[in-house]
Structures are given as structure tokens and as C-alpha cells.
Design a protein around this motif. Structure first.
Motif, PDB file in Angstrom:
ATOM      1  N   GLY A 272       0.684  -1.269   0.102  1.00  0.00           N
ATOM      2  CA  GLY A 272       0.024  -0.078  -0.109  1.00  0.00           C
ATOM      3  C   GLY A 272       0.840   1.421  -0.059  1.00  0.00           C
ATOM      4  N   GLY A 273       2.378   1.092  -0.263  1.00  0.00           N
ATOM      5  CA  GLY A 273       3.126   2.340  -0.252  1.00  0.00           C
ATOM      6  C   GLY A 273       2.883   3.083   1.122  1.00  0.00           C
ATOM      7  N   THR A 274       2.728   2.503   2.165  1.00  0.00           N
ATOM      8  CA  THR A 274       2.442   2.928   3.523  1.00  0.00           C
ATOM      9  C   THR A 274       3.703   3.701   4.130  1.00  0.00           C
ATOM     10  N   HIS A 275       5.219   2.903   3.995  1.00  0.00           N
ATOM     11  CA  HIS A 275       6.219   3.138   4.284  1.00  0.00           C
ATOM     12  C   HIS A 275       6.175   3.344   5.947  1.00  0.00           C
ATOM     13  N   ASP A 276       5.406   2.465   6.313  1.00  0.00           N
ATOM     14  CA  ASP A 276       5.281   2.597   8.283  1.00  0.00           C
ATOM     15  C   ASP A 276       5.943   1.502   8.741  1.00  0.00           C
ATOM     16  N   ALA A 277       6.711   0.527   8.151  1.00  0.00           N
ATOM     17  CA  ALA A 277       7.625  -0.578   8.669  1.00  0.00           C
ATOM     18  C   ALA A 277       9.051  -0.189   8.082  1.00  0.00           C
ATOM     19  N   PRO A 278       9.926  -0.448   9.020  1.00  0.00           N
ATOM     20  CA  PRO A 278      11.506  -0.314   8.387  1.00  0.00           C
ATOM     21  C   PRO A 278      11.763  -1.174   7.360  1.00  0.00           C
ATOM     22  N   SER A 279      12.551  -0.707   6.287  1.00  0.00           N
ATOM     23  CA  SER A 279      12.864  -1.579   5.480  1.00  0.00           C
ATOM     24  C   SER A 279      14.305  -2.227   5.782  1.00  0.00           C
ATOM     25  N   ILE A 280      15.092  -1.286   6.495  1.00  0.00           N
ATOM     26  CA  ILE A 280      16.398  -1.811   7.048  1.00  0.00           C
ATOM     27  C   ILE A 280      16.213  -1.893   8.666  1.00  0.00           C
ATOM     28  N   ARG A 281      16.900  -2.738   9.278  1.00  0.00           N
ATOM     29  CA  ARG A 281      17.044  -2.828  10.752  1.00  0.00           C
ATOM     30  C   ARG A 281      18.293  -3.122  10.976  1.00  0.00           C
ATOM     31  N   ILE A 282      18.975  -2.525  11.835  1.00  0.00           N
ATOM     32  CA  ILE A 282      20.272  -2.637  12.131  1.00  0.00           C
ATOM     33  C   ILE A 282      20.506  -2.861  13.714  1.00  0.00           C
ATOM     34  N   SER A 283      20.765  -4.017  13.895  1.00  0.00           N
ATOM     35  CA  SER A 283      20.467  -4.606  15.532  1.00  0.00           C
ATOM     36  C   SER A 283      21.785  -4.612  16.281  1.00  0.00           C
TER      37      SER A 283
END
Length: 400
Positions: A272-283
Motif C-alpha cells: 500500500g505504499g505506507t512506508h510505516d515499517a522499516p526496510s532496514i533494521r540494524i541491531s
């Protein structure tokens, strides 16, 4: 204040990415706080016709005296060009870049750098032989946002990075959108597929956070395990690829670090193009850095620490500003009025390197570009993904 040095660009190819880059290139660098260089376009070339090059120069607002050429061979002979930006499909990068280097021209070449590592090595050797600047145009590496993320890592805010996940996917029905099989995303003759076109961004985030941030003398290439699903219509271009990487590190530096890089032309990072979740996670053991999509042009980060600290930042792209009547974007997308696309930062780096006499980019040298190509070679090997010999070869010249 010293007068900024004007760098004279030639543009090789006149497609969509070339238009976006050139419009960004001609924005006054002072709008983004850059004062040491300026940019101008002195020539552009289309392989199809001189008139197309003329239309390109007009459409992108280039100076009236910029020259239009109907062949790349004519472009590289222009004595007024300081550096050439190559914007052809990556299937053609090797032949095009070698043409430029042989003619004594500095080069900024679009990603993916080449089709395979052998080609990347040959270009690096030619640039060294000719004492020329050569850089892969991985624009995302030069964003202030990316610099901030790398600085967070090296500062130790989250501790040694333990794991990175990075995705760059698009929700496309390829059978409907690319039914004739000629589009660059599915056409094997253009080195098509998700890996080289989209997956390069997932790998960019993995490498700039887990490899580039390590000391140059001790960092090591990763071990690679990949799964590749080829597009059923052509059976010679990947539609979904998943890569697991293990980066060796000493126990003192946190031990081995893991990464998962994914890409797909059929499923998207955030529906849906919401961009509400990260595409990159650096832990890391102290917390996590999140980068929100799209992976290639992110504008939001979030630092979340175990102690409850949350630092969210927004990273707008500068430009002429509201009221300017100026627009840029890519494909069918259009940015807000006066907002640049973000391709000028890599151009500033290339220009600054010329000014300083450097032969490589600051945030991704040729050795790292070659290593990433080696990783993609291994992914393709494990997935059985092979392209036609004419675009895999290091023989120059080869007619494409």
C-alpha cells in the motif's frame, strides 16, 4: 571564501535515470550547503539520434551551448568534458565505461556497476592504468541520512552490530506489466532481474553497515548462502532473491555478524505504499537503528535503545524550494515542488574527488564495489542465473 570549481559533465544515455540525475546536477549546490564545487553539463549523447540528445538537453534545462551527440563515440572525444555519467542499463556498463576510460575520461557509472566481478576488475585496472577517476554511482551511500547511520554505528550507540536485515521489493505483476519480456527488470539481454536492479540496494545497506564501518585492515568478505526464484516467463531473470551473509569478525569486535538481504519484483517491502515499517533494521546489543523505505531513497530513521531512548529523524531532500516551480522525480513519481531527488550528493562527491586528485569514491571504493559484484556472482551461481555471453564478457569492444 574561495570560488567553487566548476566541473563539466557529459551525460551518456538519455533515459529516465539520466534525466533525474541531470536535473539534480544543475541545482545550485549551495541549496545543500556545498560551496567547493559547481556543476554544468557541456554535452549529452543518445545512441539512437542526435535529436533525442537535443531534446534531452532542453528538457533538463542544460546550458544552451551544451552539445548534442548521436553516438557515445562522439561524446567521449569532446575535449571539454571533465567526467562522464553513464546511465545505460547495467548490461551495457562495461562496454560504455571502457569506451570512456580508453578515451581518457573520468567516469561515474550507474549501479549495478557491471554484470559480474570480472568486468568490474577490468574497469578498475583500466582506470588505474589511465590514472582516471572511476566510481560506482550508488547514490544512497552519499545521503546525509546514510552518513548519520554509519556514524551511529561507529560511535557505539547500539554496540557492535549483530544483525542487519534489508529489503527492497516492489509489488508488481510482471506477467501483466512486462508481458513482452523486453523490460529491463525481466529481460536477460539487459541482465534483467531483481538482484542487479533492486537487490543492489539491499546489499548496499548490508555492506555500508556491516563491512564499510569496520577497520579497512581487518574487515573480511562475507560467506554467502542464497535462494533464487527465476521469473517463469523468461527463466533467465530472478523475480525474488534472498541472501544470507555472515561477516567474519574477531571476538573483540563482537564476533561474526549476520545479515539477510532480500529483494523481489513481485512483493513489496510495505504494501500500500505506507512506508510505516522499516526496510532496514540494524541491531546491536544496546538497541536498533531503523531506516524506513524506500531503501534507495529513505527520508526517515529511528534509533531505539534498550534504555527506552527513541530518536526519530526526518531527512528532507533539499533543492530550489517551494515557489520555485521546479520539479524532479523518477518514473511516474514526482517529488514535492522544489525538492531534489538526492542524486546530487554522489555528483558532489565525484566532483570533490576530481578537485582533490582522488581516483575513487570516499564512501565506496573500487575494491568494495568489486567485492559486492563477487557476492552477486556467488548468488547467481547458487541460483543458476546466467546471462548471454555478450553481456558477461570482458572482451572489449563487443557489439551489444
Amino acid at each position: 571564501m574561495s570560488t567553487p570549481k566548476t566541473i563539466r559533465w557529459g551525460i551518456l544515455a538519455t533515459g529516465g535515470i539520466a534525466k533525474t540525475f541531470t536535473k539534480d546536477l544543475l541545482v545550485d549546490p549551495q541549496t545543500r550547503g556545498v560551496t567547493n564545487v559547481k556543476h554544468t553539463v557541456v554535452a549529452a549523447a543518445s545512441s539512437s539520434s542526435q535529436s533525442r540528445a537535443q531534446d534531452f538537453l532542453k528538457d533538463t534545462g542544460c546550458p544552451a551551448d551544451a552539445k548534442a551527440y548521436g553516438s557515445y563515440e562522439e561524446l567521449v572525444k569532446d575535449p571539454n568534458i571533465d567526467i562522464i555519467y553513464i546511465a545505460t542499463p547495467h548490461s551495457h556498463h562495461y562496454q560504455n565505461a571502457m569506451l570512456c576510460l580508453e578515451a581518457g575520461k573520468n567516469v561515474l557509472c550507474e549501479k549495478a556497476f557491471t554484470v559480474n566481478a570480472a568486468q568490474a576488475k577490468a574497469l578498475a585496472e583500466k582506470a588505474k592504468e589511465k590514472d582516471l577517476f572511476l566510481m560506482e554511482a550508488v547514490w544512497t551511500r552519499y545521503f546525509p541520512l546514510s552518513i548519520y547511520v554509519r556514524d551511529l554505528i561507529t560511535s557505539g550507540r547500539i554496540g557492535p552490530v549483530v544483525r542487519v536485515t534489508a529489503d527492497n521489493g516492489f509489488a508488481t505483476d510482471p506477467e501483466e506489466a512486462f508481458g513482452d519480456g523486453k523490460h529491463r527488470l525481466v529481460n536477460p539481454d539487459l541482465a534483467g532481474g531483481a538482484l542487479l536492479d533492486l537487490g543492489i540496494y539491499s546489499l548496499t545497506w548490508v555492506f555500508q553497515t556491516l563491512y564499510h564501518t569496520q577497520p579497512e585492515k581487518t574487515r573480511q568478505p562475507p560467506k554467502v548462502l542464497a535462494a533464487v526464484k527465476n521469473y517463469s516467463q523468461t527463466k533467465a531473470a530472478d523475480e525474488t532473491t534472498t541472501i544470507m551473509l555472515v561477516f567474519p569478525r574477531s571476538p573483540e569486535d563482537g564476533g561474526d555478524a549476520h545479515a539477510v538481504a532480500t529483494t523481489s519484483i513481485r512483493v513489496t517491502t510495505t504494501p500500500g505504499g505506507t512506508h510505516d515499517a522499516p526496510s532496514i533494521r540494524i541491531s546491536g546489543p544496546k538497541g536498533e537503528i531503523q531506516v524506513f523505505p524506500p531503501a534507495f531513497r529513505p527520508t526517515r530513521t529511528k534509533l531505539i535503545l534498550n534504555d527506552g531512548t527513541v530518536e526519530e529523524k526526518h531527512w528532507p531532500h533539499p533543492g530550489p524550494g517551494k515557489g520555485s516551480g521546479w520539479y524532479n522525480g523518477f518514473g511516474n513519481g514526482k517529488n514535492a515542488e522544489g525538492e531534489g531527488h538526492g542524486m546530487f550528493w554522489e555528483a558532489d562527491e565525484a566532483a570533490t574527488a576530481l578537485l582533490e586528485g582522488r581516483k575513487e569514491g570516499k564512501y565506496e571504493g573500487l575494491a568494495e564495489s568489486i567485492l559486492i559484484m563477487e557476492v552477486m556472482d556467488e548468488v547467481r551461481k547458487q541460483g543458476g542465473l546466467v546471462y548471454p555471453e555478450k553481456i558477461e564478457t570482458t572482451k572489449y569492444p563487443t557489439e551489444l
